[in-house]
Design a protein around this motif. Sequence first.
Motif, PDB file in Angstrom:
ATOM      1  N   ALA A  27       0.836  -1.197   0.000  1.00  0.00           N
ATOM      2  CA  ALA A  27       0.000   0.000   0.000  1.00  0.00           C
ATOM      3  C   ALA A  27       0.875   1.252   0.000  1.00  0.00           C
ATOM      4  O   ALA A  27       1.833   1.354   0.768  1.00  0.00           O
ATOM      5  CB  ALA A  27      -0.916  -0.008   1.216  1.00  0.00           C
ATOM      6  N   HIS A  28       0.548   2.178  -0.899  1.00  0.00           N
ATOM      7  CA  HIS A  28       1.198   3.486  -0.995  1.00  0.00           C
ATOM      8  C   HIS A  28       2.655   3.422  -1.444  1.00  0.00           C
ATOM      9  O   HIS A  28       3.354   4.443  -1.385  1.00  0.00           O
ATOM     10  CB  HIS A  28       1.109   4.255   0.341  1.00  0.00           C
ATOM     11  N   GLY A  62      -4.559  -5.048  -6.351  1.00  0.00           N
ATOM     12  CA  GLY A  62      -5.465  -5.269  -5.225  1.00  0.00           C
ATOM     13  C   GLY A  62      -5.805  -6.751  -5.150  1.00  0.00           C
ATOM     14  O   GLY A  62      -4.930  -7.619  -5.199  1.00  0.00           O
ATOM     15  N   GLN A 156      -6.730   2.913  -8.029  1.00  0.00           N
ATOM     16  CA  GLN A 156      -5.793   2.208  -7.147  1.00  0.00           C
ATOM     17  C   GLN A 156      -4.349   2.386  -7.614  1.00  0.00           C
ATOM     18  O   GLN A 156      -3.415   2.375  -6.822  1.00  0.00           O
ATOM     19  CB  GLN A 156      -6.077   0.696  -7.134  1.00  0.00           C
ATOM     20  N   HIS A 187      -4.277   7.773  -2.220  1.00  0.00           N
ATOM     21  CA  HIS A 187      -3.893   6.492  -1.610  1.00  0.00           C
ATOM     22  C   HIS A 187      -3.621   5.451  -2.695  1.00  0.00           C
ATOM     23  O   HIS A 187      -4.011   4.286  -2.590  1.00  0.00           O
ATOM     24  CB  HIS A 187      -4.981   6.000  -0.650  1.00  0.00           C
ATOM     25  N   ASN A 189      -0.953   3.524  -5.682  1.00  0.00           N
ATOM     26  CA  ASN A 189       0.412   3.202  -6.094  1.00  0.00           C
ATOM     27  C   ASN A 189       0.725   3.987  -7.363  1.00  0.00           C
ATOM     28  O   ASN A 189      -0.133   4.155  -8.225  1.00  0.00           O
ATOM     29  CB  ASN A 189       0.552   1.713  -6.393  1.00  0.00           C
TER      30      ASN A 189
END
Length: 209
Positions: A27-28, A62, A156, A187, A189
């Motif tokens: 995440a991130h 995801g 995402q 939030h 990538n």
Amino acid sequence: MIQIRNLAYQYTSHTQILEFPDIELGAHEHLLVLGKSGVGKTTLLHLIAGLLRSQQGEISIGETKLSALSSRKLDQFRGKEIGLVFQNNHAIRSLNVFENLKARLFFAKKPIDIERIQHLLHQLDIEECIAKKINQLSEGQLQRLGIALAVVHQPQLILADEPTSSLDDKNCELVMQLLLEQAKNNHANLMVITHDHRIKPMFNNLITL
């Protein structure tokens, strides 16, 4: 999370098989993919975006495995969950800036949030361009609109193809700061594919093709 395993692609039986390193982003986390022309950078981006179907290996964004999606579902997933920043502007020239962003939300099946659009344009310092047609924008304004179109639907994953290669040092840094800032705000990538070594210090994760 982005996960890529054992990925390879061949355009025809007479061309070289392009093999890509495994990638895993939490995440991130962000990634810089460096390489000279012809090594498969854009092919990798197109595979991750689902614009090309992988012939070997697996891509997961995801909880979604791209290979498990039908062509229709893949188009829907890309429209909703992936933001693409291209070298060339892909805005609809017959629409103004505001209408282009509304259209992007419509195709992503996201609600038309006028306040969010205004806030995004303010962040990118093109709020005064909201009613302008595409042919009325400067190159810098077009680049910022390209970023806005890539993030307005809150994807995402943001994929950027050579976003700085034609820019001087000042604008190179500015565009990268905008991309990193928008990735943080959403939030998401961020994956940048380029031959531009100037932006290496901005990334903790780096692979070279």
